[in-house]
Motif scaffolding. Structure first.
Motif, PDB file in Angstrom:
ATOM      1  N   LEU A   1      64.970  32.607  62.205  1.00 60.12           N
ATOM      2  CA  LEU A   1      63.604  32.333  61.788  1.00 60.12           C
ATOM      3  C   LEU A   1      62.693  32.304  63.016  1.00 60.12           C
ATOM      4  CD1 LEU A   1      64.294  29.382  59.313  1.00 60.12           C
ATOM      5  CD2 LEU A   1      63.953  31.789  58.737  1.00 60.12           C
ATOM      6  N   LEU A   2      61.420  32.590  62.796  1.00 66.25           N
ATOM      7  CA  LEU A   2      60.429  32.494  63.867  1.00 66.25           C
ATOM      8  C   LEU A   2      59.770  31.132  63.796  1.00 66.25           C
ATOM      9  CD1 LEU A   2      58.740  33.651  66.165  1.00 66.25           C
ATOM     10  CD2 LEU A   2      57.177  34.583  64.447  1.00 66.25           C
ATOM     11  N   PHE A   3      60.070  30.273  64.769  1.00 63.60           N
ATOM     12  CA  PHE A   3      59.393  28.979  64.869  1.00 63.60           C
ATOM     13  C   PHE A   3      58.205  29.193  65.797  1.00 63.60           C
ATOM     14  CE2 PHE A   3      59.414  24.587  66.958  1.00 63.60           C
ATOM     15  CZ  PHE A   3      58.606  24.048  65.970  1.00 63.60           C
ATOM     16  N   GLY A   4      57.011  29.364  65.188  1.00 67.89           N
ATOM     17  CA  GLY A   4      55.854  29.804  65.940  1.00 67.89           C
ATOM     18  C   GLY A   4      55.516  28.963  67.147  1.00 67.89           C
ATOM     19  N   THR A   5      55.726  27.648  67.064  1.00 71.38           N
ATOM     20  CA  THR A   5      55.400  26.781  68.183  1.00 71.38           C
ATOM     21  C   THR A   5      56.236  27.096  69.415  1.00 71.38           C
ATOM     22  OG1 THR A   5      54.805  25.074  66.600  1.00 71.38           O
ATOM     23  CG2 THR A   5      55.127  24.370  68.850  1.00 71.38           C
TER      24      THR A   5
ATOM     25  N   MET B   1      53.359  21.497  65.560  1.00 70.43           N
ATOM     26  CA  MET B   1      54.702  21.287  65.028  1.00 70.43           C
ATOM     27  C   MET B   1      54.647  21.105  63.516  1.00 70.43           C
ATOM     28  SD  MET B   1      57.328  18.093  65.647  1.00 70.43           S
ATOM     29  CE  MET B   1      56.247  17.006  64.713  1.00 70.43           C
ATOM     30  N   TRP B   2      53.751  20.230  63.053  1.00 69.56           N
ATOM     31  CA  TRP B   2      53.662  19.947  61.629  1.00 69.56           C
ATOM     32  C   TRP B   2      53.211  21.185  60.848  1.00 69.56           C
ATOM     33  CZ3 TRP B   2      55.222  17.075  57.892  1.00 69.56           C
ATOM     34  CH2 TRP B   2      54.539  17.095  56.672  1.00 69.56           C
ATOM     35  N   LYS B   3      52.241  21.913  61.376  1.00 67.51           N
ATOM     36  CA  LYS B   3      51.731  23.101  60.684  1.00 67.51           C
ATOM     37  C   LYS B   3      52.824  24.145  60.531  1.00 67.51           C
ATOM     38  CE  LYS B   3      48.135  26.635  60.943  1.00 67.51           C
ATOM     39  NZ  LYS B   3      46.971  27.142  61.717  1.00 67.51           N
ATOM     40  N   THR B   4      53.593  24.376  61.594  1.00 65.70           N
ATOM     41  CA  THR B   4      54.661  25.365  61.536  1.00 65.70           C
ATOM     42  C   THR B   4      55.735  24.955  60.541  1.00 65.70           C
ATOM     43  OG1 THR B   4      54.258  25.940  63.852  1.00 65.70           O
ATOM     44  CG2 THR B   4      56.354  26.627  62.918  1.00 65.70           C
TER      45      THR B   4
ATOM     46  N   MET C   1      62.057  36.424  63.443  1.00 64.82           N
ATOM     47  CA  MET C   1      63.062  35.640  64.134  1.00 64.82           C
ATOM     48  C   MET C   1      62.611  35.352  65.555  1.00 64.82           C
ATOM     49  SD  MET C   1      65.961  38.604  64.772  1.00 64.82           S
ATOM     50  CE  MET C   1      66.947  37.554  65.808  1.00 64.82           C
ATOM     51  N   ALA C   2      63.137  34.294  66.126  1.00 64.73           N
ATOM     52  CA  ALA C   2      62.765  33.909  67.483  1.00 64.73           C
ATOM     53  C   ALA C   2      63.327  34.897  68.499  1.00 64.73           C
ATOM     54  CB  ALA C   2      63.283  32.512  67.783  1.00 64.73           C
ATOM     55  N   GLU C   3      62.572  35.165  69.553  1.00 64.89           N
ATOM     56  CA  GLU C   3      63.073  35.956  70.676  1.00 64.89           C
ATOM     57  C   GLU C   3      63.919  35.042  71.559  1.00 64.89           C
ATOM     58  OE1 GLU C   3      62.754  39.123  71.019  1.00 64.89           O
ATOM     59  OE2 GLU C   3      61.321  39.485  69.384  1.00 64.89           O
ATOM     60  N   LEU C   4      64.900  35.628  72.237  1.00 66.55           N
ATOM     61  CA  LEU C   4      65.865  34.826  72.991  1.00 66.55           C
ATOM     62  C   LEU C   4      65.883  35.199  74.460  1.00 66.55           C
ATOM     63  CD1 LEU C   4      68.898  34.971  70.527  1.00 66.55           C
ATOM     64  CD2 LEU C   4      67.273  33.086  70.802  1.00 66.55           C
ATOM     65  N   ILE C   5      66.071  34.188  75.302  1.00 64.96           N
ATOM     66  CA  ILE C   5      66.424  34.370  76.708  1.00 64.96           C
ATOM     67  C   ILE C   5      67.840  33.835  76.856  1.00 64.96           C
ATOM     68  CG2 ILE C   5      65.963  33.618  79.073  1.00 64.96           C
ATOM     69  CD1 ILE C   5      63.010  33.499  78.377  1.00 64.96           C
TER      70      ILE C   5
ATOM     71  N   ASP D   1      53.005  44.364  69.239  1.00 68.08           N
ATOM     72  CA  ASP D   1      54.257  43.693  68.888  1.00 68.08           C
ATOM     73  C   ASP D   1      54.482  42.451  69.746  1.00 68.08           C
ATOM     74  OD1 ASP D   1      54.699  45.647  67.006  1.00 68.08           O
ATOM     75  OD2 ASP D   1      56.115  46.797  68.237  1.00 68.08           O
ATOM     76  N   ALA D   2      54.185  42.555  71.040  1.00 68.00           N
ATOM     77  CA  ALA D   2      54.342  41.403  71.935  1.00 68.00           C
ATOM     78  C   ALA D   2      53.367  40.294  71.557  1.00 68.00           C
ATOM     79  CB  ALA D   2      54.135  41.836  73.385  1.00 68.00           C
ATOM     80  N   TRP D   3      52.143  40.684  71.218  1.00 66.70           N
ATOM     81  CA  TRP D   3      51.127  39.707  70.833  1.00 66.70           C
ATOM     82  C   TRP D   3      51.549  38.941  69.584  1.00 66.70           C
ATOM     83  CZ3 TRP D   3      47.430  36.748  72.263  1.00 66.70           C
ATOM     84  CH2 TRP D   3      46.497  36.254  71.366  1.00 66.70           C
ATOM     85  N   HIS D   4      52.173  39.611  68.651  1.00 67.95           N
ATOM     86  CA  HIS D   4      52.607  38.956  67.422  1.00 67.95           C
ATOM     87  C   HIS D   4      53.602  37.834  67.706  1.00 67.95           C
ATOM     88  CE1 HIS D   4      53.575  38.407  63.212  1.00 67.95           C
ATOM     89  NE2 HIS D   4      54.858  38.522  63.501  1.00 67.95           N
ATOM     90  N   VAL D   5      54.349  37.959  68.801  1.00 62.36           N
ATOM     91  CA  VAL D   5      55.331  36.930  69.161  1.00 62.36           C
ATOM     92  C   VAL D   5      54.672  35.738  69.839  1.00 62.36           C
ATOM     93  CG1 VAL D   5      57.362  36.425  70.595  1.00 62.36           C
ATOM     94  CG2 VAL D   5      57.236  38.580  69.318  1.00 62.36           C
ATOM     95  N   VAL D   6      53.811  35.985  70.827  1.00 63.46           N
ATOM     96  CA  VAL D   6      53.304  34.890  71.658  1.00 63.46           C
ATOM     97  C   VAL D   6      51.967  34.320  71.186  1.00 63.46           C
ATOM     98  CG1 VAL D   6      54.489  35.860  73.676  1.00 63.46           C
ATOM     99  CG2 VAL D   6      52.083  36.410  73.291  1.00 63.46           C
TER     100      VAL D   6
END
Length: 323
Positions: A299-303, A248-251, A1-5, A188-193
């Motif tokens: 969901l995790l939108f990688g872009t 964008m398209w790949k994600t 899932m996406a991280e939030l601010i 864990d941080a690397w997996h996000v960014v």
């Protein structure tokens, strides 16, 4: 899932691009015109080093005899149109602005590029407008020493480039706030960014990945912080239009292929492949919609692995899930 601010991000900004008529000729720019409602994601602190130097509005324009770094090192000066040395005044005004930004909790700033005071990546040196070189203005040189996330006003020249800077800013702020006490924290941080860095510079991302894999079982705190700092430096590097569209398209395609978007309300979204010609507004609209979908469906939108959402929206989403 996406991280939030979920809080408004404190963001410094050169006052002259925040519609404040503080330029030497009394004019101003509106660099934020394309943001619209997105302005509420930030708490702006406008500053003007030349006004804080006591130069007034209107005033004679100033110029540098060397870059801002050279001025701060005592190897160059700041002069007005009549040739008077105003170096000490501008340095003092720049420090006053920096103090104000620190009190506001700022760690990121939009700067007026090419300005003899605020410019960061290229400084205008000499009286002629065409005289530019690598280096910064006086205030820009001070800002670089802070390690903050610095955004040139040219980043807001079109929606796509601003989207790229914004998503890297959010990822940078999220990582800056994240404590790294052991290697697992950094993994864990690397997996996000990592998704953003893989897009902007795959060789750099691969290098970081190899170094993480080669870490000893109990690396030193200095080693962890050095790697974290390098990742944060990588997040400052901008992408380009072609890479952004491809990412964008790949994600989107991967999410479809793995079934993550099956049964998800796509808000009538139809994302075209990179080969299909589309204007900037369309691309940004697709990207923003995918961000919203990832937020609504965990969901995790990688872009855009870190997105900003008002705390009320987060509570409303969570309440809807529990209902």
């Amino acid at each position: 899932m996406a991280e939030l601010i979920t809080r408004a991000v404190p963001l410094g900004i050169s006052a002259c691009v925040f519609r404040c008529p503080v330029r030497y000729n009394g004019k101003a720019f509106d660099a934020l015109a394309l943001l619209g409602r997105e302005r509420t994601d930030f708490a702006f602190t406008p500053v003007c080093p030349e006004c804080m130097a006591g130069f007034g509005v209107p005033r004679m324009p100033i110029h540098l005899t060397g870059t801002g770094q050279e001025v701060l090192a005592g190897r160059a000066a700041v002069r007005d149109r009549r040739g008077r040395d105003v170096t000490d005044a501008l340095v003092a005004g720049s420090r006053a602005c920096l103090d104000a930004l620190e009190r506001a909790g700022v760690r990121a700033m939009i700067v007026k590029e090419s300005s003899p005071s605020c410019g960061v990546y290229r400084a205008r040196v000499g009286k002629k407008r065409t005289e530019q070189r690598e280096g910064s203005g006086v205030f820009g040189a001070m800002l670089l020493e802070t390690g903050w996330f610095l955004i040139p006003d040219t980043a807001l020249s079109n929606p796509l480039m601003w989207w790229d800077w914004r998503r890297r800013l959010h990822a940078w702020l999220w990582l800056d706030d994240r404590g790294i006490a052991r290697s697992r924290d950094l993994y864990d941080a690397w997996h996000v960014v990592k998704f953003v860095l893989q897009e902007t510079s795959r060789p750099f991302a691969d290098e970081i990945g190899r170094e993480l894999a080669a870490l000893p079982k109990n690396p030193s705190a200095e080693t962890l912080q050095e790697l974290k700092g390098r990742i944060m430096d990588g997040l400052r590097a901008p992408s380009n239009r072609a890479r952004i569209r491809q990412a964008m398209w790949k994600t989107y395609a991967n999410a479809r292929k793995k079934g993550k978007l099956d049964g998800t309300d796509l808000h009538d979204l139809r994302v075209d492949s990179p080969e299909v010609t589309a204007n900037l507004d369309r691309i940004v609209r697709d990207l923003t919609t995918l961000e919203r979908i990832s937020f609504e469906n965990d969901l995790l939108f990688g872009t855009s692995p870190v997105i900003a959402r008002d705390a009320r929206r987060v509570r409303a989403r969570d309440a809807a899930k529990e209902a």
